[in-house]
Design a protein around this motif. Structure first.
Motif, PDB file in Angstrom:
ATOM      1  N   ALA A 147       0.825  -1.203   0.000  1.00 26.70           N
ATOM      2  CA  ALA A 147       0.000   0.000   0.000  1.00 26.70           C
ATOM      3  C   ALA A 147       0.862   1.257   0.000  1.00 26.70           C
ATOM      4  O   ALA A 147       2.005   1.262   0.473  1.00 26.70           O
ATOM      5  N   GLY A 148       0.283   2.340  -0.536  1.00 26.16           N
ATOM      6  CA  GLY A 148       0.979   3.612  -0.587  1.00 26.16           C
ATOM      7  C   GLY A 148      -0.013   4.757  -0.636  1.00 26.16           C
ATOM      8  O   GLY A 148      -1.225   4.568  -0.483  1.00 26.16           O
ATOM      9  N   VAL A 149       0.510   5.955  -0.878  1.00 24.69           N
ATOM     10  CA  VAL A 149      -0.317   7.150  -0.967  1.00 24.69           C
ATOM     11  C   VAL A 149       0.030   7.892  -2.251  1.00 24.69           C
ATOM     12  O   VAL A 149       1.052   7.636  -2.889  1.00 24.69           O
ATOM     13  N   SER A 150      -0.822   8.828  -2.612  1.00 21.00           N
ATOM     14  CA  SER A 150      -0.615   9.587  -3.845  1.00 21.00           C
ATOM     15  C   SER A 150      -1.053  11.037  -3.626  1.00 21.00           C
ATOM     16  O   SER A 150      -2.095  11.284  -3.024  1.00 21.00           O
ATOM     17  N   ASN A 151      -0.236  11.959  -4.109  1.00 18.70           N
ATOM     18  CA  ASN A 151      -0.543  13.393  -4.046  1.00 18.70           C
ATOM     19  C   ASN A 151      -0.619  13.924  -2.623  1.00 18.70           C
ATOM     20  O   ASN A 151      -1.303  14.919  -2.362  1.00 18.70           O
ATOM     21  N   PHE A 152       0.071  13.293  -1.688  1.00 18.55           N
ATOM     22  CA  PHE A 152       0.202  13.807  -0.333  1.00 18.55           C
ATOM     23  C   PHE A 152       1.402  14.747  -0.294  1.00 18.55           C
ATOM     24  O   PHE A 152       2.434  14.466  -0.902  1.00 18.55           O
ATOM     25  N   VAL A 153       1.295  15.854   0.434  1.00 23.01           N
ATOM     26  CA  VAL A 153       2.457  16.710   0.650  1.00 23.01           C
ATOM     27  C   VAL A 153       3.311  16.088   1.750  1.00 23.01           C
ATOM     28  O   VAL A 153       2.975  15.031   2.302  1.00 23.01           O
ATOM     29  N   GLY A 154       4.414  16.759   2.089  1.00 22.44           N
ATOM     30  CA  GLY A 154       5.377  16.149   2.994  1.00 22.44           C
ATOM     31  C   GLY A 154       4.823  15.796   4.356  1.00 22.44           C
ATOM     32  O   GLY A 154       4.988  14.668   4.846  1.00 22.44           O
ATOM     33  N   TRP A 155       4.135  16.752   5.014  1.00 23.27           N
ATOM     34  CA  TRP A 155       3.645  16.464   6.367  1.00 23.27           C
ATOM     35  C   TRP A 155       2.546  15.418   6.342  1.00 23.27           C
ATOM     36  O   TRP A 155       2.416  14.611   7.276  1.00 23.27           O
ATOM     37  N   GLN A 156       1.743  15.387   5.278  1.00 21.01           N
ATOM     38  CA  GLN A 156       0.705  14.368   5.174  1.00 21.01           C
ATOM     39  C   GLN A 156       1.318  12.977   5.011  1.00 21.01           C
ATOM     40  O   GLN A 156       0.861  12.002   5.614  1.00 21.01           O
ATOM     41  N   THR A 157       2.351  12.901   4.190  1.00 15.84           N
ATOM     42  CA  THR A 157       3.057  11.634   4.002  1.00 15.84           C
ATOM     43  C   THR A 157       3.645  11.148   5.317  1.00 15.84           C
ATOM     44  O   THR A 157       3.504   9.971   5.693  1.00 15.84           O
ATOM     45  N   ALA A 158       4.307  12.054   6.038  1.00 14.77           N
ATOM     46  CA  ALA A 158       4.931  11.681   7.307  1.00 14.77           C
ATOM     47  C   ALA A 158       3.885  11.277   8.341  1.00 14.77           C
ATOM     48  O   ALA A 158       4.085  10.319   9.101  1.00 14.77           O
ATOM     49  N   GLN A 159       2.764  11.975   8.371  1.00 18.15           N
ATOM     50  CA  GLN A 159       1.721  11.642   9.341  1.00 18.15           C
ATOM     51  C   GLN A 159       1.150  10.254   9.056  1.00 18.15           C
ATOM     52  O   GLN A 159       0.947   9.447   9.975  1.00 18.15           O
ATOM     53  N   ALA A 160       0.874   9.975   7.779  1.00 22.29           N
ATOM     54  CA  ALA A 160       0.326   8.672   7.417  1.00 22.29           C
ATOM     55  C   ALA A 160       1.315   7.551   7.727  1.00 22.29           C
ATOM     56  O   ALA A 160       0.943   6.508   8.285  1.00 22.29           O
ATOM     57  N   ALA A 161       2.580   7.759   7.359  1.00 29.67           N
ATOM     58  CA  ALA A 161       3.587   6.726   7.597  1.00 29.67           C
ATOM     59  C   ALA A 161       3.795   6.498   9.089  1.00 29.67           C
ATOM     60  O   ALA A 161       3.952   5.348   9.547  1.00 29.67           O
ATOM     61  N   THR A 162       3.796   7.575   9.876  1.00 30.71           N
ATOM     62  CA  THR A 162       3.985   7.454  11.322  1.00 30.71           C
ATOM     63  C   THR A 162       2.820   6.707  11.963  1.00 30.71           C
ATOM     64  O   THR A 162       3.011   5.838  12.827  1.00 30.71           O
ATOM     65  N   TRP A 163       1.594   7.039  11.551  1.00 30.31           N
ATOM     66  CA  TRP A 163       0.416   6.360  12.096  1.00 30.31           C
ATOM     67  C   TRP A 163       0.486   4.858  11.850  1.00 30.31           C
ATOM     68  O   TRP A 163       0.227   4.048  12.748  1.00 30.31           O
ATOM     69  N   GLN A 164       0.853   4.483  10.656  1.00 28.16           N
ATOM     70  CA  GLN A 164       0.900   3.055  10.321  1.00 28.16           C
ATOM     71  C   GLN A 164       2.014   2.331  11.074  1.00 28.16           C
ATOM     72  O   GLN A 164       1.877   1.154  11.413  1.00 28.16           O
ATOM     73  N   ARG A 165       3.101   3.026  11.333  1.00 33.00           N
ATOM     74  CA  ARG A 165       4.214   2.374  12.028  1.00 33.00           C
ATOM     75  C   ARG A 165       4.020   2.336  13.542  1.00 33.00           C
ATOM     76  O   ARG A 165       4.761   1.638  14.240  1.00 33.00           O
ATOM     77  N   ALA A 166       3.026   3.064  14.041  1.00 32.07           N
ATOM     78  CA  ALA A 166       2.815   3.113  15.491  1.00 32.07           C
ATOM     79  C   ALA A 166       2.317   1.781  16.041  1.00 32.07           C
ATOM     80  O   ALA A 166       2.446   1.512  17.237  1.00 32.07           O
ATOM     81  N   ASP A 167       1.739   0.946  15.180  1.00 33.92           N
ATOM     82  CA  ASP A 167       1.193  -0.349  15.608  1.00 33.92           C
ATOM     83  C   ASP A 167       1.687  -1.408  14.622  1.00 33.92           C
ATOM     84  O   ASP A 167       1.386  -1.326  13.424  1.00 33.92           O
ATOM     85  N   PRO A 168       2.431  -2.397  15.091  1.00 33.70           N
ATOM     86  CA  PRO A 168       2.958  -3.434  14.192  1.00 33.70           C
ATOM     87  C   PRO A 168       1.876  -4.173  13.411  1.00 33.70           C
ATOM     88  O   PRO A 168       2.161  -4.786  12.378  1.00 33.70           O
ATOM     89  N   ALA A 169       0.639  -4.111  13.889  1.00 30.45           N
ATOM     90  CA  ALA A 169      -0.441  -4.815  13.192  1.00 30.45           C
ATOM     91  C   ALA A 169      -0.903  -4.064  11.954  1.00 30.45           C
ATOM     92  O   ALA A 169      -1.618  -4.627  11.118  1.00 30.45           O
ATOM     93  N   ARG A 170      -0.517  -2.791  11.839  1.00 33.86           N
ATOM     94  CA  ARG A 170      -0.945  -2.001  10.690  1.00 33.86           C
ATOM     95  C   ARG A 170      -0.008  -2.222   9.504  1.00 33.86           C
ATOM     96  O   ARG A 170       1.124  -2.664   9.643  1.00 33.86           O
ATOM     97  N   THR A 171      -0.513  -1.863   8.331  1.00 28.85           N
ATOM     98  CA  THR A 171       0.240  -2.045   7.091  1.00 28.85           C
ATOM     99  C   THR A 171       1.236  -0.903   6.896  1.00 28.85           C
ATOM    100  O   THR A 171       0.851   0.267   6.894  1.00 28.85           O
ATOM    101  N   THR A 172       2.488  -1.239   6.723  1.00 27.16           N
ATOM    102  CA  THR A 172       3.502  -0.224   6.455  1.00 27.16           C
ATOM    103  C   THR A 172       3.318   0.330   5.045  1.00 27.16           C
ATOM    104  O   THR A 172       3.157  -0.435   4.085  1.00 27.16           O
ATOM    105  N   LEU A 173       3.321   1.637   4.915  1.00 29.51           N
ATOM    106  CA  LEU A 173       3.229   2.258   3.596  1.00 29.51           C
ATOM    107  C   LEU A 173       4.576   2.182   2.901  1.00 29.51           C
ATOM    108  O   LEU A 173       5.614   2.504   3.495  1.00 29.51           O
ATOM    109  N   VAL A 174       4.573   1.778   1.633  1.00 33.14           N
ATOM    110  CA  VAL A 174       5.846   1.547   0.941  1.00 33.14           C
ATOM    111  C   VAL A 174       6.167   2.579  -0.122  1.00 33.14           C
ATOM    112  O   VAL A 174       7.302   2.621  -0.613  1.00 33.14           O
TER     113      VAL A 174
END
Length: 325
Positions: A147-174
Motif C-alpha cells: 500500500a501507498g499514498v498519492s498526491n500527499f504533501v510532505g507532512w501528510q506523508t509523514a503523518q500517514a507513515a507514522t500512524w501506520q508504524r505506530a502499531d505493528p499490526a498495521r500495514t507499512t506504507l511503501v
C-alpha cells in the motif's frame, strides 16, 4: 529493464512505469495494446492505473489486455482509490466505505483477485485513521499486497507513515506518487526527504512536465497534443509560461549536445534523481513510448544533471547534500 526495490520493502518493479490515465478515452484499445506490448517486451513490469481514470474505463481496458499480452503474474498492477464521480463531478472521498467500494470495483474491472500496490489517491476530509483502516483491511483480506499514498504533501506523508508504524499490526506504507519533473521540483522540499526518512519509494507522475519538456510546445500548441484538447488544456497550460520556456530551452540544448531527444534528457533527469523509484510514463502511442524505453542504457553526465538543476530551480540538495564542517 533494470528492476528497483520500492523503498525498503520487498516489492520490486521496473525503473519505468506505464501510466494509463488516457486509456479508454484518448487511447483506444489498439493503441493501448501496442503500448502494453512494447512496454512488456522492454522488460517493464509496473503498470499504474486508478478507479478514477476514465470513470473506470482505463481499468476495464487494462483488465482485458493483460492476459492477452502477458501473464498477470509477470506484471505489477498498481491502482488508486479515493476519487469518485458524483452528479457528473469528480470529488475526493477517502472514507472507509468509499475506498473499499472503489477497491472491489477495481478488482472486478481488472479481472484479478488482488492488486500488487493500492494507493490512497489524495488527501481527503475523512479522518486519516479511517482511510488507513481501509488500507489495513484490504491487505489483511488478501485483496492488496502493498500500500501507498498519492498526491500527499510532505507532512501528510509523514503523518500517514507514522500512524501506520505506530502499531505493528498495521500495514507499512511503501510508496508515494507525486508530480516531479524539471518543471515541478516542489517534491524535493518535503516529500522526497519524508520518503527517504520512512524508507518509502517514489513514483513521479508527469516526469516530462505534462508533455511540455518534450519541446513540442516551443512554437505553439500542436494539433492533437494534450493542450489542444478541451479536457486536458487546463492541465498543460500552467507550464506554458516564460519560466517554463527557459527550462525547456535548456533541455533542448542539452539534448542537442548529447545527441538525444529533449524527452530523453528530461526523463533521465527524473529517473536517476535521488529517491526516485520509477517515473510513470503517460505515452498515448507505442511510438511515443519508444524513445523513453531507449534510455535504458543511458545516463546523464553529472555536470549536465547539475546544470539542469541550476536552471530549473537550483541545486538538488538530495543530489549534493551539504557537508558538515
Amino acid at each position: 529493464m533494470e528492476q528497483r526495490r520500492v523503498g525498503d520493502s520487498g516489492l520490486v518493479v521496473s525503473r519505468l512505469g506505464l501510466g494509463t490515465l488516457t486509456w479508454g478515452r484518448d487511447t483506444g484499445e489498439d493503441a493501448a495494446r501496442g503500448l502494453l506490448e512494447t512496454f512488456v517486451e522492454a522488460g517493464g513490469t509496473l503498470i499504474d492505473t486508478a478507479a478514477a481514470y476514465g470513470a473506470g474505463d482505463a481499468e476495464r481496458l487494462l483488465g482485458r489486455l493483460v492476459d492477452e499480452v502477458t501473464s498477470r503474474d509477470e506484471v505489477v498492477l498498481a491502482s488508486k482509490a479515493g476519487f469518485v464521480v458524483r452528479r457528473g463531478e469528480r470529488v475526493v472521498d477517502t472514507s472507509r466505505r468509499a475506498l473499499l467500494r472503489d477497491l472491489d470495483a477495481s478488482l472486478r474491472r481488472l479481472g484479478t483477485d488482488h492488486l500488487d500496490l493500492w494507493q490512497v489517491h489524495a488527501w481527503g476530509d475523512a479522518p486519516l485513521e479511517e482511510s488507513l483502516s481501509a488500507v489495513d483491511q484490504a491487505v489483511t483480506s488478501g485483496r492488496v499486497r502493498y500500500a501507498g499514498v498519492s498526491n500527499f504533501v510532505g507532512w501528510q506523508t509523514a503523518q500517514a507513515a507514522t500512524w501506520q508504524r505506530a502499531d505493528p499490526a498495521r500495514t507499512t506504507l511503501v510508496s508515494a506518487q507525486v508530480e516531479y519533473s524539471l518543471l515541478a521540483r516542489r517534491a524535493e522540499v518535503e516529500v522526497l526527504p519524508a520518503l527517504r526518512a520512512f524508507g518509502m519509494g517514489c513514483f513521479p507522475w508527469s516526469p516530462l512536465g505534462r508533455g511540455v519538456l518534450t519541446g513540442q510546445y516551443r512554437v505553439g500548441v500542436p494539433r492533437g497534443s494534450r493542450a489542444a484538447t478541451e479536457h486536458f488544456a487546463w492541465f498543460v497550460e500552467p507550464y506554458l509560461e516564460p519560466r517554463s520556456r527557459g527550462v525547456v530551452e535548456a533541455v533542448v540544448r542539452a539534448a542537442e549536445g548529447l545527441d538525444l531527444t529533449p524527452l530523453q534528457v528530461a526523463l533521465l533527469w527524473v529517473r536517476d534523481a535521488p529517491g526516485v523509484t520509477a517515473p510513470l510514463l503517460g505515452a498515448r502511442t507505442a511510438g511515443q513510448l519508444a524513445p523513453a524505453l531507449a534510455t535504458e542504457d543511458l545516463t546523464l553526465p553529472p555536470e549536465i544533471a547539475s546544470a539542469l538543476d541550476d536552471v530549473s530551480g537550483g541545486p538538488n540538495a538530495l543530489r549534493h547534500p551539504p557537508t558538515t564542517p
